[in-house]
Design a protein around this motif. Sequence first.
Motif, PDB file in Angstrom:
ATOM      1  N   THR A 107       0.817  -1.212   0.000  1.00  0.00           N
ATOM      2  CA  THR A 107       0.000   0.000   0.000  1.00  0.00           C
ATOM      3  C   THR A 107       0.852   1.265   0.000  1.00  0.00           C
ATOM      4  O   THR A 107       0.441   2.280  -0.538  1.00  0.00           O
ATOM      5  CB  THR A 107      -0.970   0.011   1.201  1.00  0.00           C
ATOM      6  OG1 THR A 107      -0.260  -0.456   2.352  1.00  0.00           O
ATOM      7  CG2 THR A 107      -2.153  -0.897   0.939  1.00  0.00           C
ATOM      8  N   THR A 108       2.045   1.186   0.598  1.00  0.00           N
ATOM      9  CA  THR A 108       2.894   2.389   0.623  1.00  0.00           C
ATOM     10  C   THR A 108       4.068   2.269  -0.335  1.00  0.00           C
ATOM     11  O   THR A 108       4.676   3.267  -0.697  1.00  0.00           O
ATOM     12  CB  THR A 108       3.459   2.625   2.034  1.00  0.00           C
ATOM     13  OG1 THR A 108       4.220   1.474   2.396  1.00  0.00           O
ATOM     14  CG2 THR A 108       2.346   2.838   3.043  1.00  0.00           C
ATOM     15  N   GLY A 109       4.405   1.045  -0.733  1.00  0.00           N
ATOM     16  CA  GLY A 109       5.583   0.838  -1.564  1.00  0.00           C
ATOM     17  C   GLY A 109       6.872   0.873  -0.761  1.00  0.00           C
ATOM     18  O   GLY A 109       7.955   0.681  -1.295  1.00  0.00           O
ATOM     19  N   GLU A 110       6.770   1.110   0.566  1.00  0.00           N
ATOM     20  CA  GLU A 110       7.961   1.220   1.413  1.00  0.00           C
ATOM     21  C   GLU A 110       8.427  -0.152   1.882  1.00  0.00           C
ATOM     22  O   GLU A 110       7.623  -1.066   2.060  1.00  0.00           O
ATOM     23  CB  GLU A 110       7.633   2.060   2.655  1.00  0.00           C
ATOM     24  CG  GLU A 110       7.361   3.518   2.367  1.00  0.00           C
ATOM     25  CD  GLU A 110       8.621   4.278   1.976  1.00  0.00           C
ATOM     26  OE1 GLU A 110       9.596   4.217   2.754  1.00  0.00           O
ATOM     27  OE2 GLU A 110       8.612   4.919   0.917  1.00  0.00           O
TER      28      GLU A 110
END
Lengths: 322, 456
Positions: A107-110
């Motif tokens: 969801t954040t790509g982190e």
Amino acid sequence: MMRSRILSVLSACLVAATVAAGCGADVAPGSMVPVRPAERPLPGGVKLDPEVPKENKDNDCGDPTASLAPSGTSVPSGSTMDEIRKRGRLIAGVDQNTYLFGFRNPTTGELEGFDIDIVREIAERLLGDRSKVQFKALPASQRIDALKDGSVDLVAYTMTVTCERRKDVEFSSVYFESGQRILVAKGSDYKKVSDLGNKPVCAPAESTSLTNLAKEDPPPDLIAVDDLADCLLLLQQRQVEAVSTDDSILAGMAKQDPSVHVVGEQFSKEPYAIGIPKGNTDMVRYVNAVLDDIRNDEWDQLYGKWLEPVLGPAQPPAPKYR
Amino acid sequence: MAITVQRAVEDVSSPTVPASPVSPSRPPRVRRRNALTRAWGWTPGRLALIMAGLLGLMAVLGFVTVTTANTKSDATWELAEQHEPTAADVQRLYRALSEADATAASTFLAAQNASIELRKRYEDDIAVAGPTIGLAAVDRAGDPRVAREIEVIGRQVPVYAGLVEAARANNLQGLPIGAAYLREASHLMRTEILPAAERLYDIQTERVAQERDDAMRFPYLAAGLLLITLIALVATQIYLWRSFGRRLNVGMLIATGALVVGLIWSSVAFVLHASNAQSAEPERVAALAQARITALQARANELLTLVARGNGAQYEEQFDKLTTELAGKDGSSGTLATAREGAEGEVAAALANTAGATRSWLEGYREVRELDNNGRYDEAVERAVTEGATGSTAPAFAQLDAGLERALAASRDQFVDDIVAAARSLTLLTTGWAVLTVVAAGGVAYGLRQRLREYR
């Protein structure tokens, strides 16, 4: 008289006709479509009869987990740490596929996880900023190579310390004690690895996990996969009865699926340490100082955040130095 | 000759039963031969026999030419109206399933940022499967090869769709297991479903080529009969001329004329038919379809290298293999270049900028790999899936795909146009032959009856 004879002949004919009309083979209600049970697909690259790696008897380095003693968190000029400071960012080789240790939050790509947080703690102390890290997501097979060619400053990657790896890279002190256990469906009767004799069990290909499982008597039916996530998939599809590898990795699987859990005792020792390029002994000592710090301070909090809900309470491993 | 036979029969019967003339089963046959021979020896009888023979020949000729023209015309129309569309539908299925593999990966990578259009395209691609295999089943009910491929597709597509949804649901919850489901789905698609769809498509393409060759085959039987009938007509006229000393017999001339008209008409029609059918090359449509599918499969591999997150060596290999097939090692040969060389008109126009699109796609891909290999995964994904991002592979691929789609549509148009033109050239030939043979028969009857009447 004549009439009754005609009638009887007629009725005999009628009976004969009725019988004849009913002749021929019996036909049961049929079906035109042969029904076969659904075939369960397998992930690509699954090995149903995998090669089990030979046990590595190469233990000539004594205790491989004994690292170099820390020498404080000062950064002398000209040191490896000084170079990193001048560059302004720490380059870390990490995993992006192991849930809870090193994974990418879709969801954040982190990148997130226990290993990622350890790297951020090191960056915080060295550069004063948790975000001054350039993560390099590597496949597991590239971990040693990335350290050898110096394209990363360190590798934090669920990496077990072994004598063999020691020949190529430096290791920090151990920051996490993992060990092989089993992941099974809740409600199943499997409590320990010896319950799994002749049952299908999934493990990563070419790993010591396979070697350890093959030692059981009777051994489980081994199924090896190239990508560890495929093991959880096979368990979710009930194509295997259990997954067995480092409990740290099993924890990540259990966290993704509330219907499975990690059971049994550890039946191997997998001490995790941070890999550092050969020769960067100043960096090893520095990282060990930072890890000492973390053990006394943030370790409990990080463990509680990522692993305690699945693996239960634990203490930070005591460091060993040469 | 007939007389000799009669004698032989008498010789056999005389020693055993000298009193009775002949055995009861034989006399009719002998007598008929006798009657025919006698009729041939007598001029009006001979004329009647010739007339009967010619009329019989005319009836057979009429039947054969009408059936031949009708069969050929029907087969040609059927090619345009049924076989080609079925093949195209099966090709669309093969393409749609290849595209589903690529779009599923694309929406997966974009996660919650996935565009609704892409999601819809995936769903539409899956929706194509059911009706198409139904059509293929009806079209070729008796072919066990078709039944086998249909069974694979029918059984596995729902399983595939289920795995993709499991991947999506897990991914949206932030669970990495989603990627494993997507890889499993893609593996099923590549190893089971797509090969079955490809084989089904090959069967249909083969059939179109075969039907076209059948439709183009020279009608030997009809041509031979026509030739024999014409020779018989001319021979009769020579006989009439010699026996009666009259040069012109109007009836016979009309009959000959009708058949000559038929011969010329048929020759022109069949030459037109063959040349039109010849220029309709199903291989060209098939080559473009194959190029488009190859491109889609390469795109799916490009995206799966990212889904696999660092463990995508197999997908990279596949991508290299497929793009080499498509564009050659240098980016300017391969199936695309072959398609461009032979293309004309609209097809050529549609293919014009595919070379450039392919080049920027492959360049973009190399940059994506570079980013991913350097651990800059986020940027790599953005480059690969974001429409309109600079240097992104998504718009370059979209341009290539759109070009191939237009070229394929134009190429199909050309094929169907040619087949329809071929079919049109046979229009009226069936009715034509029916009328012409009736006229010819009438001419024969009229012409010979005039001669016969002179003996009454």
